[in-house]
Design an enzyme around this catalytic site. Sequence first.
Site, PDB file in Angstrom:
ATOM      1  N   ASP A  82       0.851  -1.194   0.000  1.00  0.00           N
ATOM      2  CA  ASP A  82       0.000   0.000   0.000  1.00  0.00           C
ATOM      3  C   ASP A  82       0.891   1.250   0.000  1.00  0.00           C
ATOM      4  OD1 ASP A  82      -2.425   1.372   0.203  1.00  0.00           O
ATOM      5  OD2 ASP A  82      -2.433   1.325   2.394  1.00  0.00           O
ATOM      6  N   HIS A 211      -9.246   4.814  -2.252  1.00  0.00           N
ATOM      7  CA  HIS A 211      -8.550   4.914  -0.959  1.00  0.00           C
ATOM      8  C   HIS A 211      -9.418   5.725  -0.001  1.00  0.00           C
ATOM      9  CE1 HIS A 211      -4.317   3.541  -1.807  1.00  0.00           C
ATOM     10  NE2 HIS A 211      -4.908   3.412  -2.985  1.00  0.00           N
ATOM     11  N   ILE A 255      -9.593  -0.230   3.185  1.00  0.00           N
ATOM     12  CA  ILE A 255     -10.164  -0.034   4.522  1.00  0.00           C
ATOM     13  C   ILE A 255      -9.118  -0.321   5.589  1.00  0.00           C
ATOM     14  CG2 ILE A 255     -11.902  -0.866   6.155  1.00  0.00           C
ATOM     15  CD1 ILE A 255     -13.620  -1.548   3.616  1.00  0.00           C
TER      16      ILE A 255
HETATM   17  P1  13P Z   1      -9.129   4.647   5.520  1.00  0.00           P
HETATM   18  O1  13P Z   1      -8.277   5.534   6.382  1.00  0.00           O
HETATM   19  O2  13P Z   1     -10.372   5.341   5.100  1.00  0.00           O
HETATM   20  O3  13P Z   1      -9.398   3.323   6.136  1.00  0.00           O
HETATM   21  O4  13P Z   1      -8.302   4.370   4.162  1.00  0.00           O
HETATM   22  C1  13P Z   1      -7.267   3.424   4.134  1.00  0.00           C
HETATM   23  C2  13P Z   1      -6.464   3.490   2.892  1.00  0.00           C
HETATM   24  O5  13P Z   1      -6.799   4.156   1.929  1.00  0.00           O
HETATM   25  C3  13P Z   1      -5.227   2.696   2.841  1.00  0.00           C
HETATM   26  O6  13P Z   1      -4.514   2.906   1.677  1.00  0.00           O
HETATM   27  O1  G3H Z   2      -2.915   4.813   3.765  1.00  0.00           O
HETATM   28  C1  G3H Z   2      -2.949   4.757   4.978  1.00  0.00           C
HETATM   29  C2  G3H Z   2      -3.199   3.464   5.654  1.00  0.00           C
HETATM   30  O2  G3H Z   2      -4.256   3.627   6.565  1.00  0.00           O
HETATM   31  C3  G3H Z   2      -1.952   2.965   6.314  1.00  0.00           C
HETATM   32  O3  G3H Z   2      -1.652   3.724   7.427  1.00  0.00           O
HETATM   33  O4  G3H Z   2       0.740   4.356   7.093  1.00  0.00           O
HETATM   34  O5  G3H Z   2      -0.342   4.395   9.373  1.00  0.00           O
HETATM   35  O6  G3H Z   2       0.179   2.207   8.239  1.00  0.00           O
HETATM   36  P1  G3H Z   2      -0.176   3.671   8.080  1.00  0.00           P
HETATM   37 ZN    ZN Z   3      -4.538   4.837   0.890  1.00  0.00          ZN
END
Ligand code: 13P
Ligand code: G3H
Ligand code: ZN
EC number: 4.1.2.13
Length: 309
Positions: A82, A211, A255
Amino acid sequence: MALVTTERMFKQALESDYAVGAFNVNNMEIIQGIVEAAMEEKAPLILQVSAGARKYAKPAYLIKLVEAAIEDTGLDIALHLDHGEDFDICKKCVDDGFTSVMIDGSKHPFEENIRLTKEVVDYAHSKGVSVEAELGKLAGIEDNINVDARNATFTDPEEAAEFVEKTGVDSLAVAIGTSHGAYKFKGEPYLDFDRLKAIHQLIPDTPLVLHGASTVLPEFVAKCNEYGGDIPGAQGVPEDMIKTAARYGVCKVNIDTDLRLAMTAEIRKYLCEHPADFDPRKYLGPARDAIRGMVQHKIKNVLNASGKA
Ligand code: 13P
Ligand code: G3H
Ligand code: ZN
């Protein structure tokens, strides 16, 4: 049972107007809760790892936990990076066995985003790995975003078509008004569905990604606050809006925040009600169940993905 790419999952989702849940994972209980729900619902599943998750848990632990989940459940799971911020982290994940990576070049100018994304696509595709990219910027919390501000930050449909053509990317994250975290809107929630439709019309075969798609369900915020939390004014994307997005090409819904809230609410409640307990299994077990419940709710009622695996 295997680690799989997102290709088949997205093709089916695109054809049938449902979306695959991509859930962020950081530890064993989160992974177990999610896969239990996907197994129960016979749903396709993407587990995604952020740079922060890699730092917290160490990549080897997360990969082995996902492999263990596949062995234990027999599910096909896509393991996805991610928000990879540069070529090196994407290459590392491809080499480590991830089946999908995101290169997030959204902070760069258009041409540089294309160059960087293409570099990752060339490497990942040579190893059979799928690539997600991002165009446009996720909005922060603002009152009444006006048309000029939207045009400056949200994904431009013509640019999206050019970007996909020039990079050969497999899926595209779009900015239509969502943002990360628990504070997405100050006033009425608003997503730019006209823009999403226009993007989908120009690139109908490209799976789109949303996202910042957590709903921040009020009962979980209230539960956190009831047991000592302090999360005022939190607001997410209404569940109906996620369902609508799935009809206009959104195949992957990210999510994380909703999992964090479910887990934290349960742990807060448990510890408040059992002040004498100090065995972590006593509160991590219910927290894992809370993750399972949340993911099952999403798959069934929001993503429409039950029985699609
Ligand atoms: P949320 O913060 O809405 O759960 O989104 C998560 C996300 O986009 C991770 O890449
Ligand atoms: O994109 C954001 C996701 O919720 C991941 O969050 O970078 O704190 O692991 P994080
Ligand atoms: Zn994201």
